[in-house]
Motif scaffolding. Structure first.
Motif, short mmCIF file in Angstrom:
data_model
loop_
_atom_site.label_atom_id
_atom_site.label_comp_id
_atom_site.label_asym_id
_atom_site.label_seq_id
_atom_site.Cartn_x
_atom_site.Cartn_y
_atom_site.Cartn_z
N ASN A 28 0.85 -1.18 0.00
CA ASN A 28 0.00 0.00 0.00
C ASN A 28 0.89 1.23 0.00
O ASN A 28 1.79 1.36 0.84
CB ASN A 28 -0.91 0.00 1.24
N VAL A 29 0.65 2.14 -0.92
CA VAL A 29 1.51 3.31 -1.04
C VAL A 29 1.50 4.16 0.23
O VAL A 29 2.49 4.84 0.54
CB VAL A 29 1.11 4.15 -2.27
N SER A 30 0.44 4.09 1.00
CA SER A 30 0.38 4.86 2.25
C SER A 30 1.43 4.39 3.24
O SER A 30 1.95 5.19 4.03
CB SER A 30 -1.01 4.78 2.87
N ASP A 31 1.79 3.10 3.22
CA ASP A 31 2.83 2.59 4.10
C ASP A 31 4.20 3.14 3.70
O ASP A 31 5.05 3.41 4.55
CB ASP A 31 2.86 1.07 4.07
N ILE A 32 4.43 3.30 2.41
CA ILE A 32 5.68 3.90 1.93
C ILE A 32 5.72 5.37 2.33
O ILE A 32 6.73 5.88 2.84
CB ILE A 32 5.81 3.75 0.41
N ASN A 33 4.61 6.06 2.13
CA ASN A 33 4.58 7.50 2.42
C ASN A 33 4.70 7.80 3.91
O ASN A 33 5.19 8.87 4.29
CB ASN A 33 3.30 8.11 1.85
N GLU A 34 4.30 6.87 4.74
CA GLU A 34 4.48 7.06 6.18
C GLU A 34 5.97 7.21 6.52
O GLU A 34 6.36 8.06 7.32
CB GLU A 34 3.88 5.89 6.95
N GLU A 35 6.80 6.38 5.88
CA GLU A 35 8.25 6.49 6.09
C GLU A 35 8.78 7.79 5.48
O GLU A 35 9.68 8.43 6.05
CB GLU A 35 8.96 5.29 5.47
N MET A 36 8.26 8.16 4.33
CA MET A 36 8.71 9.39 3.67
C MET A 36 8.43 10.61 4.55
O MET A 36 9.27 11.51 4.68
CB MET A 36 8.01 9.54 2.32
N PHE A 37 7.27 10.64 5.15
CA PHE A 37 6.91 11.78 6.00
C PHE A 37 7.77 11.82 7.26
O PHE A 37 8.14 12.89 7.75
CB PHE A 37 5.43 11.73 6.35
N LYS A 38 8.10 10.64 7.79
CA LYS A 38 8.96 10.59 8.98
C LYS A 38 10.34 11.16 8.68
O LYS A 38 10.93 11.84 9.51
CB LYS A 38 9.07 9.14 9.48
N ARG A 39 10.84 10.89 7.48
CA ARG A 39 12.14 11.42 7.09
C ARG A 39 12.14 12.95 7.06
O ARG A 39 13.16 13.60 7.33
CB ARG A 39 12.54 10.88 5.71
N LYS A 149 10.73 -2.90 4.16
CA LYS A 149 10.10 -3.11 5.46
C LYS A 149 8.72 -3.75 5.33
O LYS A 149 8.32 -4.54 6.18
CB LYS A 149 10.01 -1.78 6.22
N ILE A 150 8.00 -3.40 4.28
CA ILE A 150 6.70 -4.04 4.03
C ILE A 150 6.90 -5.54 3.82
O ILE A 150 6.17 -6.37 4.37
CB ILE A 150 6.00 -3.40 2.82
N LEU A 151 7.91 -5.88 3.03
CA LEU A 151 8.23 -7.29 2.80
C LEU A 151 8.63 -7.99 4.09
O LEU A 151 8.12 -9.06 4.43
CB LEU A 151 9.37 -7.38 1.77
N VAL A 353 17.76 2.13 5.18
CA VAL A 353 18.93 1.58 4.49
C VAL A 353 19.25 0.19 5.03
O VAL A 353 19.54 -0.74 4.26
CB VAL A 353 20.13 2.54 4.63
N VAL A 354 19.19 0.02 6.35
CA VAL A 354 19.42 -1.30 6.95
C VAL A 354 18.36 -2.29 6.48
O VAL A 354 18.65 -3.46 6.19
CB VAL A 354 19.44 -1.19 8.49
N ALA A 355 17.12 -1.82 6.37
CA ALA A 355 16.02 -2.70 5.92
C ALA A 355 16.30 -3.26 4.53
O ALA A 355 16.08 -4.45 4.27
CB ALA A 355 14.70 -1.95 5.94
N PHE A 356 16.80 -2.41 3.63
CA PHE A 356 17.11 -2.91 2.29
C PHE A 356 18.20 -3.96 2.33
O PHE A 356 18.10 -5.01 1.66
CB PHE A 356 17.52 -1.78 1.35
N GLU A 357 19.28 -3.71 3.07
CA GLU A 357 20.38 -4.67 3.10
C GLU A 357 19.93 -6.02 3.65
O GLU A 357 20.36 -7.08 3.16
CB GLU A 357 21.54 -4.11 3.93
N ILE A 358 19.07 -5.99 4.64
CA ILE A 358 18.58 -7.25 5.21
C ILE A 358 17.64 -7.95 4.24
O ILE A 358 17.71 -9.17 4.04
CB ILE A 358 17.91 -6.99 6.57
N ALA A 359 16.75 -7.19 3.59
CA ALA A 359 15.85 -7.80 2.60
C ALA A 359 16.65 -8.41 1.46
O ALA A 359 16.35 -9.54 1.01
CB ALA A 359 14.88 -6.74 2.07
N LYS A 360 17.65 -7.71 1.00
CA LYS A 360 18.49 -8.21 -0.09
C LYS A 360 19.17 -9.52 0.30
O LYS A 360 19.19 -10.49 -0.47
CB LYS A 360 19.54 -7.17 -0.47
N ALA A 361 19.72 -9.57 1.51
CA ALA A 361 20.40 -10.78 1.97
C ALA A 361 19.43 -11.96 2.10
O ALA A 361 19.76 -13.09 1.75
CB ALA A 361 21.08 -10.51 3.31
N LEU A 362 18.23 -11.69 2.60
CA LEU A 362 17.23 -12.74 2.72
C LEU A 362 16.84 -13.31 1.36
O LEU A 362 16.70 -14.53 1.19
CB LEU A 362 15.98 -12.21 3.42
#
Length: 388
Positions: A28-39, A149-151, A353-362
């Motif tokens: 859901n795009v709203s979950d992505i935008n929640e992180e964007m707004f926090k930044r 993070k959604i994944l 950034v940490v979330a991406f590295e962990i998702a990539k490794a998984l």
């Protein structure tokens, strides 16, 4: 899983293409935008955050709320581009317009990529460097992290971030994870201890009044990562090494550690190594987590604890000395819009950034054509910690 970002700070948009996300993941795009707004939040941010309303639009790879397994394209429109069309547009401009704009930058700012980037790519207008080297690009990286993070949430892997220190004021109590989770975003400087929040705000205000900037230390905690993600067999497969590279690649980050980090240099091994214990319901676990969830470059089942050090932002309202690349004359460095402190916002960037590295490794570790396939393999790995 991999991604590319493109776009300049004052260009029309930031663009992200992510490849390798499993099919059938509900998104859901709203979950992505929640992180964007926090930044965009946090005390000490500058006027740019009032101009831009960072919202992601998904333009490929997702249909009716579910991923297709094909590349996902995200765009973040730069609202401020309306004021920069001639300066940052792709179309050629006349010499008269070039002269009228008077926006060619020949004066590099200390601490930025301006001078070295100009040398490397043979730019005589340093705007060609600073537009891409700007921390504006971290908005795109947060978007990637949000998808990650959604994944990972579907796999019961969760993320928490906080500020540990700003300008020498520390919130370094050894909190348990439940206390940290209960106090996420309790205040606008993102510290757990609300009693020092105002002291930190005052420190940021003092720096701003003096035309200066301050940095700090942030922490990301990852809960629920199964054992054995990463590998000891070769240097570039160690997960902590890959996370470290990701963190120090963020603008202004100059250091990274795990768990006790540099404090380990002060203590004997008996106080740093984590004793191995066993329970019939949860399997192997550690009596402490001084090593931050890693042994031999692999996750050991304990929470991953990542600490990042951010230097003060180099754009100062109290300018430092530099040299004009055309005249070679000394001058006081000019400024662009700047934050006096971006540490609270940077904690959000590090988390993603940490979330991406962990998702990539998984996704390298397991087959992941679709989300159900991935879930079943993660469940099997978690059983290994009990049955081995």
């Amino acid at each position: 899983m991999r991604y590319l970002t493109s776009g300049e700070s004052h260009g029309p948009q930031l663009t992200v293409i992510i490849e390798g996300v499993p099919a059938n993941l509900e998104i859901n795009v709203s979950d992505i935008n929640e992180e964007m707004f926090k930044r965009q939040g946090g005390y000490g941010r500058g006027r740019r955050m009032q101009i831009e309303k960072d919202a992601v639009e998904i333009v490929s790879g997702v249909r009716n709320g579910y991923t297709l397994g094909s590349p996902i394209t995200l765009i973040v429109t730069n609202d401020d581009f309306t004021h920069w069309k001639k300066i940052m547009g792709a179309d050629p401009i006349s010499e008269e317009d070039q002269d009228n704009m008077k926006r060619v930058i020949t004066k590099p700012r200390p601490g930025h990529a301006d001078l070295i980037g100009g040398m490397k790519y043979n730019h005589r207008d340093l705007r060609n460097v600073l537009e891409r080297s700007s921390a504006r690009e971290t908005a795109a990286r947060v978007a990637v992290g949000a998808v990650s993070k959604i994944l990972l949430k579907q796999l019961d892997i969760n993320f928490y971030s906080r500020v540990v220190e700003i300008g020498g004021i520390k919130d370094d109590t050894e909190y348990d994870l439940e206390t940290i989770k209960a106090n996420i975003d309790k205040n606008d400087v993102r510290v757990v201890n609300d009693e020092i929040a105002q002291e930190i705000r005052d420190k940021i205000d003092s720096a701003k009044k003096a035309g200066d900037t301050i940095g700090g230390v942030v922490q990301t905690i990852v809960e629920g990562l199964p054992v054995g993600i990463g590998s000891y067999v070769h240097y570039d497969r160690k997960l902590d090494g890959r996370i470290a590279q990701g963190v120090v690649s963020i603008n202004a980050f100059k250091g990274v550690s795990f768990g006790e980090g540099f404090k380990a240099a002060e203590k004997p091994g008996s106080e740093i190594q984590d004793e191995i214990l066993y329970d019939t319901t949860k399997g192997y676990y550690r009596g402490s987590n001084h090593l931050g969830g890693f042994e031999g470059g692999m996750s050991n089942g304990m929470p991953i604890v990542v600490n990042g050090v951010m230097k003060p932002i180099p754009t100062l309202y109290k300018p430092l000395n530099s040299v004009d690349i055309n005249t070679k004359e000394s001058f006081k460095a000019s400024i662009e819009r700047s934050d006096s402190c971006a540490v609270p916002a940077a904690s959000v960037v590090v988390e993603n950034v940490v979330a991406f590295e962990i998702a990539k490794a998984l996704l390298e570790e397991f087959q992941s054509n679709h989300i159900d396939q991935l879930k079943s393999q993660i469940d099997e790995r978690r059983l290994l910690n009990i049955e081995y």
